[in-house]
Design an enzyme around this catalytic site. Structure first.
Site, PDB file in Angstrom:
ATOM      1  N   LYS A 176       1.192  -1.053  -0.074  1.00 52.39           N
ATOM      2  CA  LYS A 176      -0.340   0.097   0.237  1.00 52.39           C
ATOM      3  C   LYS A 176       0.633   1.134   0.168  1.00 52.39           C
ATOM      4  CE  LYS A 176      -2.070   3.068   2.599  1.00 52.39           C
ATOM      5  NZ  LYS A 176      -2.179   4.397   2.421  1.00 52.39           N
ATOM      6  N   GLU A 251      10.091   2.069  10.553  1.00 52.30           N
ATOM      7  CA  GLU A 251      11.173   2.803  10.005  1.00 52.30           C
ATOM      8  C   GLU A 251       9.941   4.185  10.298  1.00 52.30           C
ATOM      9  OE1 GLU A 251      13.870   2.098   9.311  1.00 52.30           O
ATOM     10  OE2 GLU A 251      14.039  -0.564   9.126  1.00 52.30           O
ATOM     11  N   GLU A 386       9.943  16.591  13.800  1.00 51.68           N
ATOM     12  CA  GLU A 386      10.570  17.039  12.241  1.00 51.68           C
ATOM     13  C   GLU A 386       9.605  17.718  12.323  1.00 51.68           C
ATOM     14  OE1 GLU A 386       9.184  12.786  10.172  1.00 51.68           O
ATOM     15  OE2 GLU A 386      10.988  12.578   9.820  1.00 51.68           O
TER      16      GLU A 386
HETATM   17  P1  NDP Z   1       2.411   8.862   7.405  1.00 52.28           P
HETATM   18  O1  NDP Z   1       3.167   8.215   8.654  1.00 52.28           O
HETATM   19  O2  NDP Z   1       1.396   9.850   7.248  1.00 52.28           O
HETATM   20  O3  NDP Z   1       2.541   7.676   6.545  1.00 52.28           O
HETATM   21  C1  NDP Z   1       2.753   6.782   6.501  1.00 52.28           C
HETATM   22  C2  NDP Z   1       2.027   5.714   5.187  1.00 52.28           C
HETATM   23  O4  NDP Z   1       1.019   4.905   6.299  1.00 52.28           O
HETATM   24  C3  NDP Z   1       1.242   5.837   4.433  1.00 52.28           C
HETATM   25  O5  NDP Z   1       0.699   5.248   3.529  1.00 52.28           O
HETATM   26  C4  NDP Z   1      -0.312   6.594   5.373  1.00 52.28           C
HETATM   27  O6  NDP Z   1      -1.685   6.474   3.955  1.00 52.28           O
HETATM   28  C5  NDP Z   1      -0.303   5.332   6.009  1.00 52.28           C
HETATM   29  N1  NDP Z   1      -1.077   5.020   7.032  1.00 52.28           N
HETATM   30  C6  NDP Z   1      -1.444   6.174   7.390  1.00 52.28           C
HETATM   31  N2  NDP Z   1      -1.985   5.451   8.655  1.00 52.28           N
HETATM   32  C7  NDP Z   1      -2.367   4.123   8.953  1.00 52.28           C
HETATM   33  C8  NDP Z   1      -3.356   3.200   9.795  1.00 52.28           C
HETATM   34  N3  NDP Z   1      -3.822   4.101  10.886  1.00 52.28           N
HETATM   35  N4  NDP Z   1      -2.716   2.280   9.477  1.00 52.28           N
HETATM   36  C9  NDP Z   1      -2.339   2.049   8.318  1.00 52.28           C
HETATM   37  N5  NDP Z   1      -1.479   3.105   7.698  1.00 52.28           N
HETATM   38  C10 NDP Z   1      -1.529   3.958   7.867  1.00 52.28           C
HETATM   39  O7  NDP Z   1       3.202   9.246   6.577  1.00 52.28           O
HETATM   40  P2  NDP Z   1       3.960  10.782   5.731  1.00 52.28           P
HETATM   41  O8  NDP Z   1       2.967   9.612   4.224  1.00 52.28           O
HETATM   42  O9  NDP Z   1       3.140  11.755   6.024  1.00 52.28           O
HETATM   43  O10 NDP Z   1       5.560  10.157   5.368  1.00 52.28           O
HETATM   44  C11 NDP Z   1       6.331  11.366   6.374  1.00 52.28           C
HETATM   45  C12 NDP Z   1       6.889  10.099   7.381  1.00 52.28           C
HETATM   46  O11 NDP Z   1       8.182   8.873   6.712  1.00 52.28           O
HETATM   47  C13 NDP Z   1       8.046  11.332   7.988  1.00 52.28           C
HETATM   48  O12 NDP Z   1       7.951  11.068   9.393  1.00 52.28           O
HETATM   49  C14 NDP Z   1       9.282  10.348   7.343  1.00 52.28           C
HETATM   50  O13 NDP Z   1      10.256  10.855   8.788  1.00 52.28           O
HETATM   51  C15 NDP Z   1       9.080   9.457   8.142  1.00 52.28           C
HETATM   52  N6  NDP Z   1       9.908   8.458   6.958  1.00 52.28           N
HETATM   53  C16 NDP Z   1      10.761   7.901   7.438  1.00 52.28           C
HETATM   54  C17 NDP Z   1      11.645   6.720   6.705  1.00 52.28           C
HETATM   55  C18 NDP Z   1      13.246   5.656   7.446  1.00 52.28           C
HETATM   56  O14 NDP Z   1      13.330   4.694   6.935  1.00 52.28           O
HETATM   57  N7  NDP Z   1      12.616   5.695   8.323  1.00 52.28           N
HETATM   58  C19 NDP Z   1      11.467   6.781   4.861  1.00 52.28           C
HETATM   59  C20 NDP Z   1      10.955   8.070   4.810  1.00 52.28           C
HETATM   60  C21 NDP Z   1      10.407   8.043   5.374  1.00 52.28           C
HETATM   61  P3  NDP Z   1      -1.726   7.326   3.424  1.00 52.28           P
HETATM   62  O15 NDP Z   1      -1.183   8.247   2.871  1.00 52.28           O
HETATM   63  O16 NDP Z   1      -2.245   6.849   2.163  1.00 52.28           O
HETATM   64  O17 NDP Z   1      -3.232   7.920   4.201  1.00 52.28           O
END
Ligand code: NDP
Length: 490
Positions: A176, A251, A386
């Site tokens: 997803k 992650e 962040e």
């Molecule tokens: P989110 O946590 O908002 O979302 C990440 C993914 O999780 C998306 O696909 C989102 O779907 C999905 N999601 C959201 N809520 C749920 C839930 N309750 N259950 C299951 N899936 C869910 O993060 P962002 O997309 O805003 O990404 C930014 C974040 O990712 C930053 O904090 C960044 O640091 C982190 N990140 C970490 C990395 C690492 O290697 N440690 C690498 C890259 C990013 P949808 O968007 O469709 O709502």
């Protein structure tokens, strides 16, 4: 179903619309235009995808490892064949420059190739139990059905860090992507299908995290959830998976310190500080967003960084003249702007940026300029939270101990950089920093062969490297008695 809607759900080997017909527009953040309209899954589609993955697991997990490795290599070949087109899609969807999108594709090719090689050479571990009649082996088996959830900043790269090892390990899966950036993952799944990945092995679901992501996680038929995204989302996913005792690999975010000592090479330090925080407009989990600089060079370094930051050309990622693109959405730009307002109200000194660009050519996009705050301290939320945008905060130190203390004073622990001309100090500081990756006189680089992951609230798993494959494997101990006799206890 209306014309122009991509049937973007791939379940059990067929492309489908959502069961309830829901759709979502995909927006180009460089100009706000609609790039595509894709199917938006609901809980029923999510359940169907997990069922398809479950049904495909017995046969896929039983394939020879050489066949799975070959599949990974075929997907890598197809990605290279379609490199330009997929890079264009990624740029339209995320706003990042075409050059960055091309580098992402080269990186994911190397990840597929790495896991193809690694899976093929893994062997069982023999344990000597001191009895020649006993053959004791620890073997690796695929964990089962995996749910793979990725964020929007590196859509293709983050999902491939999961799909490649899961495929190589013999798992079946439901991927997803973020609802904001689904397009490159759709392209990837098409290529996997063309490469011959059997029906049900790799399923694709689109939709919001809160609705469909949560439904995927809260499914008793799922053995593992691998998630990359924000820390609070990760915590809620861990809680939702707990009743099913599924394995959860997280992650999460970072608030990454970049330590610069006075004896560091000057030109490369200026370059690395600017690139480390402003690449992809700061929307990078490992962005070097906290500059921690030795007091004696701080004023000069800040001035040099500000001068370089003001020359960054931001614009449409398809324009070769652009060095960085927009933020991913209006909602995300609102969040970044709120952090800038917060920084000002907390007393940080704004050195550059801090206002939307006035260039009419950028007005329709979600652009935000490089922003530098000097005179920051650990009492400020702009320093501890962040922001995920083009914001650099500056703190100062006067001793090595203080630099380490500041670098470790974070609830996160994803990545850190240290710049110094003193190799003994570099080693001391690198060992003392509590972060999953430490770069010495470099920043932001990685290799498929070395583990990536965070300490603290930056996560609990590791991707890439041998551990990135082990995440998708169970260990089984097989004890074989080649000369069975009576135990003689009773
Ligand atoms: P989110 O946590 O908002 O979302 C990440 C993914 O999780 C998306 O696909 C989102 O779907 C999905 N999601 C959201 N809520 C749920 C839930 N309750 N259950 C299951 N899936 C869910 O993060 P962002 O997309 O805003 O990404 C930014 C974040 O990712 C930053 O904090 C960044 O640091 C982190 N990140 C970490 C990395 C690492 O290697 N440690 C690498 C890259 C990013 P949808 O968007 O469709 O709502």
């Amino acid at each position: 179903m209306s014309d122009g809607v991509q049937p973007a759900l791939f379940i059990d080997g067929t492309w489908r619309h959502a069961a309830d017909g829901a759709t979502r527009e995909v927006i180009n953040p460089a100009d706000g235009s609609v790039v595509a309209v894709v199917a938006e899954a609901g809980p029923a589609d999510a359940a169907a995808a997990v069922s398809a993955a479950r049904a495909a697991f017995p046969s896929w997990s039983a394939t020879a490892v050489a066949e799975r490795a070959e599949m990974c290599n075929r997907i890598a070949d197809l990605l290279l064949r379609d490199r330009d087109e997929i890079a264009r899609i990624e740029t339209l969807d995320t706003g990042k420059t075409l050059r960055e999108s091309q580098i992402d594709i080269d990186d994911v090719v190397s990840v597929f190739r790495f896991y193809a090689r690694l899976a093929a050479v893994q062997s069982d571990r023999l344990v000597d139990v001191g009895n020649p009649a006993i053959v004791s082996r620890v073997v690796r088996e695929p964990i089962g059905v995996c749910v793979l959830i990725a964020p929007w900043n590196y859509p293709l790269l983050q999902i491939v860090w999961k799909i490649a090892p899961a495929l190589a390990a013999g798992c079946t899966m439901v991927a997803k992507p973020s609802e904001v950036t689904p397009l490159s993952t759709i392209a990837l799944v098409r290529l996997a299908h063309e490469a011959g990945v059997p029906a049900g092995v790799l399923n694709l679901i689109q939709g919001s995290g809160a609705a469909v992501g949560a439904a995927l996680v809260d499914n008793a038929d799922v053995d593992m959830v691998s998630f990359t995204g924000g820390a609070s989302t990760g915590a809620s996913i861990a809680a939702a998976a707990a009743p099913h005792v599924s394995r959860v690999a997280l992650e999460l975010g970072g608030k990454n310190p970049h330590l610069v000592f006075a004896d560091a090479d000057w030109d490369s330090a200026v370059d690395a500080v600017v690139t480390g925080v402003f690449l992809h407009s700061g929307q990078v989990c490992s962005s070097g967003t906290r500059l921690i600089v030795e007091e004696s060079i701080a004023d000069d370094l800040v001035a040099a960084v500000v001068a370089r930051a003001e020359k960054i050309r931001f614009g449409n990622g398809l324009d070769p003249a652009s060095q960085t693109g927009p933020l991913v959405s209006t909602a995300h730009r609102d969040k970044v702007e709120a952090y800038v307002a917060l920084g000002i109200s907390e007393g940080a000194v704004l050195m550059t940026g801090g206002q939307r660009p006035t260039d009419p050519a950028l007005a329709a996009g979600y652009f935000y300029p490089p922003t530098v705050f000097d005179r920051c301290d650990r009492g400020m939320r702009i320093v501890t939270e962040e922001t995920f945008g083009p914001i650099l905060t500056v703190e100062r130190f006067t001793s090595e101990e203080q630099a380490i203390e500041l670098g470790n004073d974070t609830t996160y622990g994803l990545a850190a950089g240290v710049r110094t001309g003193d190799t003994a100090r570099a080693e001391r500081v690198a060992r003392a920093l509590r972060h999953g990756t430490v770069w010495v006189n470099d920043f932001g680089v990685y290799t498929a062969a070395a583990e990536w992951g965070g300490f603290g609230r930056s996560g609990n798993g590791r991707e890439l490297g041998p551990t990135g494959l082990a995440e998708y494997q169970e260990l089984k101990h097989i004890w074989t008695n080649t000369a069975p006799g009576e135990v003689g206890w009773f």
